[in-house]
Write a protein that holds these residues in place. Structure first.
Motif, short mmCIF file in Angstrom:
data_model
loop_
_atom_site.label_atom_id
_atom_site.label_comp_id
_atom_site.label_asym_id
_atom_site.label_seq_id
_atom_site.Cartn_x
_atom_site.Cartn_y
_atom_site.Cartn_z
N ARG A 1 33.73 -64.19 13.33
CA ARG A 1 35.15 -64.23 13.36
C ARG A 1 36.45 -65.15 13.88
O ARG A 1 37.02 -66.16 13.27
CB ARG A 1 35.96 -62.88 13.56
N ASP A 2 35.94 -65.64 15.14
CA ASP A 2 37.10 -66.85 16.09
C ASP A 2 36.40 -68.09 14.88
O ASP A 2 37.57 -68.34 14.65
CB ASP A 2 35.52 -66.67 16.99
N SER A 3 35.55 -68.30 14.52
CA SER A 3 34.90 -69.56 13.87
C SER A 3 36.12 -69.39 12.49
O SER A 3 36.57 -71.06 12.22
CB SER A 3 33.35 -69.95 13.83
N VAL A 4 36.45 -68.83 12.43
CA VAL A 4 36.60 -68.48 10.69
C VAL A 4 38.02 -69.29 11.22
O VAL A 4 38.61 -69.81 10.54
CB VAL A 4 36.50 -67.52 9.77
N ASN B 1 19.75 -55.54 13.22
CA ASN B 1 21.11 -54.54 12.23
C ASN B 1 22.46 -55.33 12.74
O ASN B 1 23.03 -55.68 12.71
CB ASN B 1 21.45 -52.96 13.64
N ARG B 2 22.24 -56.42 13.75
CA ARG B 2 23.26 -57.81 14.25
C ARG B 2 22.91 -58.48 13.48
O ARG B 2 23.90 -58.64 13.55
CB ARG B 2 22.68 -57.55 15.97
N GLN B 3 21.64 -59.06 12.73
CA GLN B 3 21.61 -60.11 11.59
C GLN B 3 22.23 -59.75 11.01
O GLN B 3 23.18 -60.17 10.17
CB GLN B 3 20.36 -60.13 12.21
N ARG B 4 22.23 -58.20 10.08
CA ARG B 4 22.68 -57.82 9.23
C ARG B 4 24.07 -57.58 8.99
O ARG B 4 24.55 -57.81 8.50
CB ARG B 4 21.91 -56.34 9.11
N ASP B 5 25.00 -57.50 10.32
CA ASP B 5 26.00 -57.56 10.51
C ASP B 5 27.40 -58.91 10.74
O ASP B 5 27.90 -59.10 9.60
CB ASP B 5 26.53 -56.43 11.84
N ALA C 1 25.59 -68.06 15.28
CA ALA C 1 26.77 -67.27 15.72
C ALA C 1 26.15 -65.67 16.37
O ALA C 1 24.67 -65.46 15.37
CB ALA C 1 27.72 -65.78 14.15
N SER C 2 25.98 -65.34 17.35
CA SER C 2 25.37 -64.34 18.45
C SER C 2 26.15 -62.80 17.88
O SER C 2 25.90 -61.86 18.56
CB SER C 2 24.82 -64.69 19.78
N SER C 3 27.33 -62.61 17.14
CA SER C 3 27.57 -61.84 17.02
C SER C 3 29.14 -61.89 15.66
O SER C 3 29.46 -62.72 15.51
CB SER C 3 28.74 -61.01 18.19
N ARG D 1 26.74 -60.11 6.97
CA ARG D 1 27.18 -59.26 5.80
C ARG D 1 29.04 -59.99 5.78
O ARG D 1 29.91 -59.85 5.32
CB ARG D 1 26.89 -58.04 5.78
N THR D 2 29.20 -60.55 7.09
CA THR D 2 30.57 -60.77 8.16
C THR D 2 30.57 -61.62 7.33
O THR D 2 31.73 -61.90 6.65
CB THR D 2 30.84 -60.00 9.36
#
Length: 355
Positions: free
Chosen positions: A326-329, A62-66, A319-321, A69-70
């Motif tokens: 979002r921070d990288s973007v 589920n974490r990978q999926r999110d 990314a682990s989260s 997707r993000t």
């Protein structure tokens, strides 16, 4: 080195919820910024998602999926893999195949999916890595099976193999493209002369060798000693990896807890505590202070510093989260630096260099 013991069947993925629709505004999102890959016709996002870490059998699906997707919802269209990514080896591709089948198959033509062959993958003499034709082409077939794909967009030689003629490796990449299993070819971690020879052979046989993937970050500036210039001369794009130096170029190690629980340094995965000397820590804190003056995190400044050079086509971020993506973007579009800022960065990064 034989890593056959890493090749067990990945942990069965958890059930994933109902089908997903990508954000309609994904190409107007903050991350939707693209650059042409060298002199090819291929555009890549300035930030791409690398699946080296956090997409194997040791990370919840589920974490990978999110994260995936993000990334796509933010306009990040390139997902970068390799045959040996994930714990155990191959599990990142297997897990990505699950996500692709459930979420991304309708968007296949919007995605650049890459993989690589170069390191040991299966028992016996033919699975120990390198650049031999049998290993390279068998590895690609295995990768496509794991991911459930008919083709990848870029297939890389993951490393130069001094025991195999480079012509054999390049001809294997050519076969991958001519068979329709890859659209473009790339090389990774080749030095200047190895790059020149690879491109010379590729041009002779009209192989679309379009990109080089080297390590590059503020603390490892080795490609500035000729490789960047050669790639520009030869018309190769640059997709750089390890932009945050395994986490050193973040605020992770700058707090009161010098080596935080759960960090790669605490686990001694690719980083060991001896790297974090008092002197290097002082330089990293000075860089973080400069980033704060610019209104950025240290990680954002490190990414922007790489992207200030238009020859850098894309930066591969892990990314682990979702928050980390979002921070990288947030670094996109912030790559204007004053001469004074660049001088400060040069002073501290060269003093804290890892090479």
């Amino acid at each position: 080195m034989d890593h056959a013991h890493n090749l067990g069947t990945p942990v069965a993925p958890q059930q994933i919820d109902h089908p997903w629709l990508a954000a309609p505004e994904r190409y107007e999102a903050a991350g939707a910024h693209y650059r042409r890959c060298g002199r090819s016709g291929l555009d890549l996002p300035v930030l791409s998602l690398g699946l080296w870490q956090h997409f194997g059998g040791d990370t919840p699906m589920n974490r990978q999926r999110d994260i995936l997707r993000t990334a796509f919802d933010l306009g990040i269209t390139q997902f970068d893999l390799a045959n040996n990514y994930g714990v155990p080896y191959g599990s990142a591709e297997t897990n990505f195949g699950v996500h692709f089948a459930h979420d991304f198959r309708p968007y296949r033509d919007e995605l650049v999916i890459t993989t690589k062959a170069g390191y040991d993958m299966w028992p016996g003499p033919y699975g120990q890595g390198g650049g031999g034709r049998k290993y390279v082409l068998n590895s690609l077939d295995q990768s496509l099976t794991r991911m459930g794909l008919d083709y990848v967009d870029i297939f890389y030689s993951h490393r130069f193999d001094p025991t195999t003629p480079v012509e054999e490796t390049i001809l294997a990449l050519d076969q991958a493209v001519r068979s329709g299993k890859a659209l473009y070819a790339g090389i990774s971690s080749y030095d200047v002369e190895q790059t020149r020879e690879a491109v010379r052979i590729a041009r002779e046989i009209r192989l679309p060798l379009v990109v080089h993937q080297p390590i590059y970050n503020m603390l490892n500036r080795g490609i500035e000693n000729g490789l960047t210039d050669v790639c520009e001369e030869l018309g190769l794009g640059l997709a750089v990896f390890s932009p945050l130096a395994q986490g050193l170029l973040t605020n992770k190690y700058l707090g009161e807890e010098r080596i935080p629980e759960g960090s790669r340094m605490r686990q001694q995965r690719f980083l060991t505590p001896d790297v974090l000397t008092d002197d290097r820590l002082a330089h990293l804190r000075a860089l973080a202070a400069l980033a704060a003056e610019r209104g950025q995190s240290l990680a954002q400044m490190a990414l922007a510093w790489l992207l200030r050079d238009p020859r850098i086509t894309t930066v591969l971020v892990g990314a682990s989260s979702v928050a980390q993506i979002r921070d990288s973007v947030g670094a996109i579009g912030t790559w204007n630096f004053s001469d004074e800022e660049l001088a400060i960065i040069d002073e501290h990064t060269k003093a804290a260099s890892l090479v």
